[in-house]
Design a protein around this motif. Sequence first.
Motif, PDB file in Angstrom:
ATOM      1  N   VAL A   1       5.239  -1.760   0.342  1.00  0.00           N
ATOM      2  CA  VAL A   1       4.504  -2.679  -0.530  1.00  0.00           C
ATOM      3  C   VAL A   1       3.145  -3.047   0.057  1.00  0.00           C
ATOM      4  O   VAL A   1       2.163  -3.158  -0.662  1.00  0.00           O
ATOM      5  N   GLN A   2       3.110  -3.275   1.366  1.00  0.00           N
ATOM      6  CA  GLN A   2       1.897  -3.831   1.976  1.00  0.00           C
ATOM      7  C   GLN A   2       1.065  -2.790   2.714  1.00  0.00           C
ATOM      8  O   GLN A   2      -0.099  -3.053   3.019  1.00  0.00           O
ATOM      9  N   LYS A   3       1.685  -1.667   3.074  1.00  0.00           N
ATOM     10  CA  LYS A   3       1.005  -0.686   3.944  1.00  0.00           C
ATOM     11  C   LYS A   3       0.494  -1.389   5.210  1.00  0.00           C
ATOM     12  O   LYS A   3      -0.584  -1.072   5.730  1.00  0.00           O
ATOM     13  N   ASP A   4       1.245  -2.336   5.676  1.00  0.00           N
ATOM     14  CA  ASP A   4       0.841  -3.122   6.840  1.00  0.00           C
ATOM     15  C   ASP A   4       2.086  -3.842   7.359  1.00  0.00           C
ATOM     16  O   ASP A   4       3.089  -3.932   6.660  1.00  0.00           O
ATOM     17  N   ASP A   5       1.976  -4.382   8.587  1.00  0.00           N
ATOM     18  CA  ASP A   5       3.059  -5.178   9.176  1.00  0.00           C
ATOM     19  C   ASP A   5       4.372  -4.398   9.278  1.00  0.00           C
ATOM     20  O   ASP A   5       5.439  -4.907   8.920  1.00  0.00           O
ATOM     21  N   PHE A   6       4.278  -3.176   9.791  1.00  0.00           N
ATOM     22  CA  PHE A   6       5.488  -2.416  10.099  1.00  0.00           C
ATOM     23  C   PHE A   6       5.328  -1.794  11.484  1.00  0.00           C
ATOM     24  O   PHE A   6       4.211  -1.732  12.014  1.00  0.00           O
ATOM     25  N   ALA A   7       6.461  -1.376  12.063  1.00  0.00           N
ATOM     26  CA  ALA A   7       6.452  -0.956  13.464  1.00  0.00           C
ATOM     27  C   ALA A   7       7.354   0.246  13.684  1.00  0.00           C
ATOM     28  O   ALA A   7       8.288   0.486  12.920  1.00  0.00           O
ATOM     29  N   ILE A   8       7.051   0.985  14.722  1.00  0.00           N
ATOM     30  CA  ILE A   8       7.979   1.993  15.242  1.00  0.00           C
ATOM     31  C   ILE A   8       8.539   1.429  16.539  1.00  0.00           C
ATOM     32  O   ILE A   8       7.779   0.932  17.374  1.00  0.00           O
ATOM     33  N   MET A   9       9.860   1.508  16.711  1.00  0.00           N
ATOM     34  CA  MET A   9      10.471   0.930  17.912  1.00  0.00           C
ATOM     35  C   MET A   9      11.394   1.933  18.585  1.00  0.00           C
ATOM     36  O   MET A   9      12.184   2.609  17.920  1.00  0.00           O
TER      37      MET A   9
ATOM     38  N   GLN B   1       0.249   7.715  14.439  1.00  0.00           N
ATOM     39  CA  GLN B   1      -0.934   8.392  13.903  1.00  0.00           C
ATOM     40  C   GLN B   1      -0.575   9.179  12.630  1.00  0.00           C
ATOM     41  O   GLN B   1      -1.298   9.151  11.636  1.00  0.00           O
ATOM     42  N   PHE B   2       0.573   9.843  12.688  1.00  0.00           N
ATOM     43  CA  PHE B   2       1.079  10.576  11.520  1.00  0.00           C
ATOM     44  C   PHE B   2       1.224   9.629  10.320  1.00  0.00           C
ATOM     45  O   PHE B   2       0.797   9.951   9.200  1.00  0.00           O
ATOM     46  N   LEU B   3       1.778   8.442  10.539  1.00  0.00           N
ATOM     47  CA  LEU B   3       1.943   7.488   9.434  1.00  0.00           C
ATOM     48  C   LEU B   3       0.589   7.017   8.914  1.00  0.00           C
ATOM     49  O   LEU B   3       0.367   6.958   7.696  1.00  0.00           O
ATOM     50  N   ARG B   4      -0.312   6.673   9.804  1.00  0.00           N
ATOM     51  CA  ARG B   4      -1.630   6.193   9.353  1.00  0.00           C
ATOM     52  C   ARG B   4      -2.359   7.263   8.545  1.00  0.00           C
ATOM     53  O   ARG B   4      -3.008   6.972   7.541  1.00  0.00           O
ATOM     54  N   GLU B   5      -2.210   8.516   8.977  1.00  0.00           N
ATOM     55  CA  GLU B   5      -2.912   9.600   8.281  1.00  0.00           C
ATOM     56  C   GLU B   5      -2.315   9.894   6.907  1.00  0.00           C
ATOM     57  O   GLU B   5      -2.987  10.461   6.043  1.00  0.00           O
ATOM     58  N   ASN B   6      -1.046   9.527   6.720  1.00  0.00           N
ATOM     59  CA  ASN B   6      -0.367   9.870   5.465  1.00  0.00           C
ATOM     60  C   ASN B   6      -0.119   8.672   4.554  1.00  0.00           C
ATOM     61  O   ASN B   6       0.603   8.781   3.567  1.00  0.00           O
ATOM     62  N   LEU B   7      -0.754   7.570   4.895  1.00  0.00           N
ATOM     63  CA  LEU B   7      -0.477   6.320   4.193  1.00  0.00           C
ATOM     64  C   LEU B   7      -0.850   6.377   2.715  1.00  0.00           C
ATOM     65  O   LEU B   7      -0.267   5.680   1.886  1.00  0.00           O
ATOM     66  N   ALA B   8      -1.816   7.197   2.385  1.00  0.00           N
ATOM     67  CA  ALA B   8      -2.260   7.263   0.990  1.00  0.00           C
ATOM     68  C   ALA B   8      -1.387   8.194   0.148  1.00  0.00           C
ATOM     69  O   ALA B   8      -1.478   8.195  -1.077  1.00  0.00           O
ATOM     70  N   GLU B   9      -0.524   8.981   0.818  1.00  0.00           N
ATOM     71  CA  GLU B   9       0.338   9.917   0.070  1.00  0.00           C
ATOM     72  C   GLU B   9       1.419   9.159  -0.691  1.00  0.00           C
ATOM     73  O   GLU B   9       1.850   8.092  -0.266  1.00  0.00           O
ATOM     74  N   PRO B  10       1.886   9.726  -1.819  1.00  0.00           N
ATOM     75  CA  PRO B  10       2.984   9.063  -2.540  1.00  0.00           C
ATOM     76  C   PRO B  10       4.266   9.054  -1.704  1.00  0.00           C
ATOM     77  O   PRO B  10       4.506   9.963  -0.898  1.00  0.00           O
ATOM     78  N   LEU B  11       5.068   8.015  -1.886  1.00  0.00           N
ATOM     79  CA  LEU B  11       6.318   7.874  -1.130  1.00  0.00           C
ATOM     80  C   LEU B  11       7.508   8.288  -1.983  1.00  0.00           C
ATOM     81  O   LEU B  11       7.516   8.067  -3.191  1.00  0.00           O
ATOM     82  N   GLU B  12       8.515   8.852  -1.338  1.00  0.00           N
ATOM     83  CA  GLU B  12       9.826   8.978  -1.986  1.00  0.00           C
ATOM     84  C   GLU B  12      10.683   7.844  -1.453  1.00  0.00           C
ATOM     85  O   GLU B  12      10.989   7.790  -0.260  1.00  0.00           O
ATOM     86  N   ILE B  13      11.062   6.960  -2.360  1.00  0.00           N
ATOM     87  CA  ILE B  13      11.793   5.755  -1.948  1.00  0.00           C
ATOM     88  C   ILE B  13      13.236   5.849  -2.424  1.00  0.00           C
ATOM     89  O   ILE B  13      13.499   6.159  -3.578  1.00  0.00           O
TER      90      ILE B  13
ATOM     91  N   THR C   1      -5.870 -13.609   0.764  1.00  0.00           N
ATOM     92  CA  THR C   1      -6.386 -12.268   1.098  1.00  0.00           C
ATOM     93  C   THR C   1      -5.299 -11.209   0.880  1.00  0.00           C
ATOM     94  O   THR C   1      -5.597 -10.089   0.458  1.00  0.00           O
ATOM     95  N   LYS C   2      -4.049 -11.561   1.150  1.00  0.00           N
ATOM     96  CA  LYS C   2      -2.955 -10.606   0.923  1.00  0.00           C
ATOM     97  C   LYS C   2      -2.785 -10.343  -0.576  1.00  0.00           C
ATOM     98  O   LYS C   2      -2.480  -9.228  -1.004  1.00  0.00           O
ATOM     99  N   LEU C   3      -2.964 -11.397  -1.367  1.00  0.00           N
ATOM    100  CA  LEU C   3      -2.893 -11.243  -2.829  1.00  0.00           C
ATOM    101  C   LEU C   3      -3.994 -10.299  -3.311  1.00  0.00           C
ATOM    102  O   LEU C   3      -3.758  -9.389  -4.117  1.00  0.00           O
ATOM    103  N   LEU C   4      -5.204 -10.514  -2.818  1.00  0.00           N
ATOM    104  CA  LEU C   4      -6.351  -9.693  -3.236  1.00  0.00           C
ATOM    105  C   LEU C   4      -6.183  -8.241  -2.777  1.00  0.00           C
ATOM    106  O   LEU C   4      -6.630  -7.313  -3.440  1.00  0.00           O
ATOM    107  N   ASP C   5      -5.522  -8.051  -1.632  1.00  0.00           N
ATOM    108  CA  ASP C   5      -5.262  -6.701  -1.115  1.00  0.00           C
ATOM    109  C   ASP C   5      -4.087  -6.022  -1.814  1.00  0.00           C
ATOM    110  O   ASP C   5      -3.776  -4.861  -1.511  1.00  0.00           O
ATOM    111  N   GLY C   6      -3.381  -6.731  -2.678  1.00  0.00           N
ATOM    112  CA  GLY C   6      -2.210  -6.156  -3.344  1.00  0.00           C
ATOM    113  C   GLY C   6      -0.958  -6.147  -2.478  1.00  0.00           C
ATOM    114  O   GLY C   6       0.016  -5.472  -2.805  1.00  0.00           O
ATOM    115  N   LYS C   7      -0.948  -6.911  -1.382  1.00  0.00           N
ATOM    116  CA  LYS C   7       0.224  -6.931  -0.497  1.00  0.00           C
ATOM    117  C   LYS C   7       1.306  -7.875  -0.997  1.00  0.00           C
ATOM    118  O   LYS C   7       2.477  -7.698  -0.685  1.00  0.00           O
ATOM    119  N   ILE C   8       0.901  -8.893  -1.709  1.00  0.00           N
ATOM    120  CA  ILE C   8       1.853  -9.794  -2.365  1.00  0.00           C
ATOM    121  C   ILE C   8       1.425  -9.919  -3.827  1.00  0.00           C
ATOM    122  O   ILE C   8       0.266  -9.692  -4.166  1.00  0.00           O
TER     123      ILE C   8
END
Lengths: 262, 262
Positions: free
Chosen positions: B101-109, B23-35, A193-200
């Motif tokens: 890469v995943q737009k998932d599995d990240f945290a604010i601490m 909430q700010f991150l979720r709302e801006n997730l589709a914006e391009p990133l400067e990496i 599912t991660k592959l299909l989502d583009g996460k890996i």
Amino acid sequence: MKESTSVIKKLEQAKQWVQEAGQFLRENLAEPLEITEKTRYDDLVTNYDKAVQKRIISKILQAYPKDFILAEEDEKKVEFSEQISQLWVLDPIDGTTNFIVQKDDFAIMLAYFENGVGKFGIILDVMNEKLYWSNDHAAFCNEKQLHENVAPLHQSLLAVNAYMYRTNTGGLLDLSHHTLGVRSCGSAGISYTKLLDGKIIGYFSHLQVWDYAAGMIISEKLGFVTKALDGENPHFNGREMVYTVPKRLLGLIQEKMQGSEN
Amino acid sequence: MKESTSVIKKLEQAKQWVQEAGQFLRENLAEPLEITEKTRYDDLVTNYDKAVQKRIISKILQAYPKDFILAEEDEKKVEFSEQISQLWVLDPIDGTTNFIVQKDDFAIMLAYFENGVGKFGIILDVMNEKLYWSNDHAAFCNEKQLHENVAPLHQSLLAVNAYMYRTNTGGLLDLSHHTLGVRSCGSAGISYTKLLDGKIIGYFSHLQVWDYAAGMIISEKLGFVTKALDGENPHFNGREMVYTVPKRLLGLIQEKMQGSEN
């Protein structure tokens, strides 16, 4: 190529059977498990693997009594063969250890083949209620069509079997050095599912056919290809080291697996 | 021990600041990133790490202009010290690679210390909208109190840093053979949420204080202890190999890390 009406009907039925089985698991997650060791202390099966398998097999055979079924928890399994005109491949709970320990990150997988050709695959991420599936021409997550989304290798992540990674089996560790790193979640279904989502960008593991059949069929619709470690097609019989990667990066990835330098 | 009113107030404010940043991150997730690469090609920072840090720091300093802040993306960092009576430790995006890469599995601490003593920790699993936090006496996920939930070592999973695992650093690979296996998700914060949920029994990685401060403080409320690889307390300065495990299994785990046989 037009999909036959009978395959479309099977797909719709199969999606419903898998969804119902997922709901059954979610509703019973708080119940105590009966856990049995299969080949070794970390190869586990529960009463729920067996219950899901029984439910789905009975649905298939009720609708299609002449079809063949290859299912993980069967004592006596049919062999995958191009001679079989209608074959279902079922993993009732993929990621059983995650199911037991984490109550998360496990999947139900079902694939359907006609004469060795994959017609559709279904993967249910049970806890996130996400159903990944393919028809003749496209791949979907729930009702949303998925699209090819391949980043360059060096800006991507791999999902790996921990043993193959640490022992550099097939050059997997070498390859990983050309990526942003590796992830390991303990379920082939969830990895697909991660592959299909583009996460890996690639998934490498030591798998049985019920672990990769659905993922292979669905991911083909997004430009992925599934290979055995020797670069040939998987043989679909017995446990085998396989990987699924974007077809258009296959040459590059195979080169990096051969340990060529940066 | 009664929590002071000022700490309770700070905790409530901090939870709100972290939620708003999520909430700010979720709302801006589709914006391009400067990496931008920091130390090497796989050590990345984005404009969003910097934006979240700026938002939270400005909230802290507006409310508590005399407090000190140790934040990952600061060019010039204060050193962690027991001499500092009010110190905030911030990781604006933990798991930046996953974020990119995943737009998932990240945290604010965010963690808060008074004279070196952890007063509270906060971890937001941004995409799942799950806020893990502790007060003086307990740990919570959103509004639900968490409870100790420790299985035997051989029925448990570990979350690991892939490099430490594959090189058996500190005997981590040896230890893993006494468990059901390892998982690796690429974020300290997300690994700590799995620990707090009872999905893994231990987390081993190579971390900076902002990666483990919040997790250490919250997990203490559930009977976990955080140690450096030599068995001492972490020194809170510079990158360090640390692990968090149930206090009552510490002896057993340290024994297995020393490679004693099955």
